[in-house]
Scaffold this motif. Sequence first.
Motif: not given
Length: 586
Positions: A400, A404, A407, A409-410, A412-413, A416
């Motif tokens: 994760k 970040k 850059g 975001p997918n 990261v999501e 998480e």
Amino acid sequence: MKFSSLKKLISPTVSIQGKIFVAFSLVTLLGIVAVTSIVYLYMRETVKNNAITSVTESIRQADESLNLRLEEVSRLNTVVATNKTVLDTLLSKTEEPSYEWFQEQKRIEEFLSALIAYKPYISRVAVIGLNEKVFFVGSPWLDKNILFTPMMDDLLQNGSGHAYFHQTGFNNSIVTGRELRYNRNLIGMVMFDLNDEIVRKIYDVKPTSDSMLYVVDRKNEFIYQPSTSALDRETIIKLNQELNGTDGSVERIINQTSYLVVMRKSEYTGWSTLALVPMKSLLTETARIRHMLATVAIIVFIIIVIGTLQVSSRMTRNIRRLRSMMMHVMEGNMSLPTVEIHSKDEIGQLYQVFKSMVEQLKRLLEGIMTTEKEKREAELAVLQAQIRPHFLYNTLNTVKYLAKLNGVPNIVEVSESLIELMRGVLGNTNEFLTLQEELQYVRSYVTIEKYKYVEPVHLMIEVENDELLQLSVLKLMLQPIVENAIIHGLSASECEGEVLIRIYEESKELRIDVRDNGRGMSKDQIKALFEANTNTRFSGMGVRNVHERIVRLFGEPYGVFLDSEPDAYTTVQIRFPMITRSEQEG
């Protein structure tokens, strides 16, 4: 419980054989005592009744024999009283001594001698006139002084029919007399003397050697009494007065001795005959019978006891065998002895049940040993393949952080969502959790899954009441249903996928409807879905697993229910009891 204590508990203090033996022996003893007692009492009563009958019959025969003699003498009295020669002689005026008197005496004596010829029981016959004329044949000597004796007064007083007088003294005899009348005037008396010897012969009745017989007239004078008597005269007279001439038999204790008293009263003479037989002598035979019965009873009881011992031993032989087998198994030996019980009774049935139980226990023990072995092997495999959850969380957090930095975001999501999902699944070991926590797992799962498909997947949740979110549900109860809807319902759909989760209360039950707008299923597919154990990829549990978990814990009518229409929709409804966290923890 220790083996010694268990063995002591199983070992009986009194064996069944002993109980059977004691029970049979007691029943036999009571039966023998009862039978012998009844037989003895019956025989005693029979002996007593036979003695009463025998003594009564003997007395009756004696009375009748004497009555026959007295009746015969009475007829002779009548002959004398009606004889013209006798009457003329008594009425004549001749005086003693004179020739005419001697002629009269000769004629009367010849007449009297002819009457008593061949009558040995008559000792004397006499004709006595009130004019002091006395004529007799026999002995002893008789003269005119007889007119002034009590005997003559008694005979004259009762001689209208026939009178009896017991003369005692030097010559004991029974005197029977009848008055002589001419023109209704009393002129004299005719007397017959019966010697005492015939009375003794007639009444010599002795049922036992120590029995006694008495004949008492109306004046309580003894007509006959035994030569040796254990009782005095007053006792016999008192006993005669108590019985009051009643025929029959009674038992009386006289001078501390029990007697059987048999009494008979003669209707002809009015004399009472009393026979006294000591009960001890009378029941001598019954005492011998009693001893014989006791001996036979003891012998029979010994034989029955021996037989009972043998029978009880044979009856309990199979029980002892079965007990020995149980002790053998209790010691840990699961192999039964080679000796089998082939009887068809309850013991044989118990043996077959015990044999089956031992075989089943043996199989269960072997299964437990196999299961334990497999369990140890599985635990080893789990230990070998186990990855600590915090190491996985740290790795995902690293992924994760890198996403970040770059850059993305997918990623990261997804990271998480995976971290949240794994933390809830691996970190929470409870079987139950709140509905809100379960929905959070579903959201994390859908977030991960939506990136696999071209068309987006939309998750919508409708809650009738926020309080329902705090109810307890099974862990991973809702996720497999959503996963099944996405994989099998929406993956082949060409339009955007929608999964609607509706939560509400109905009929005091928690209802959760999971509806998708996928391709739907036919009835056969729905039936196959519940019959086949199709597992999901994430948790390994399918719709059938969820349904079985709910039904196993709470029973009907809870569980999973499907409604679908091909190329339209599929609705999965979960029915679950209303369980609060406090109820679940309690």
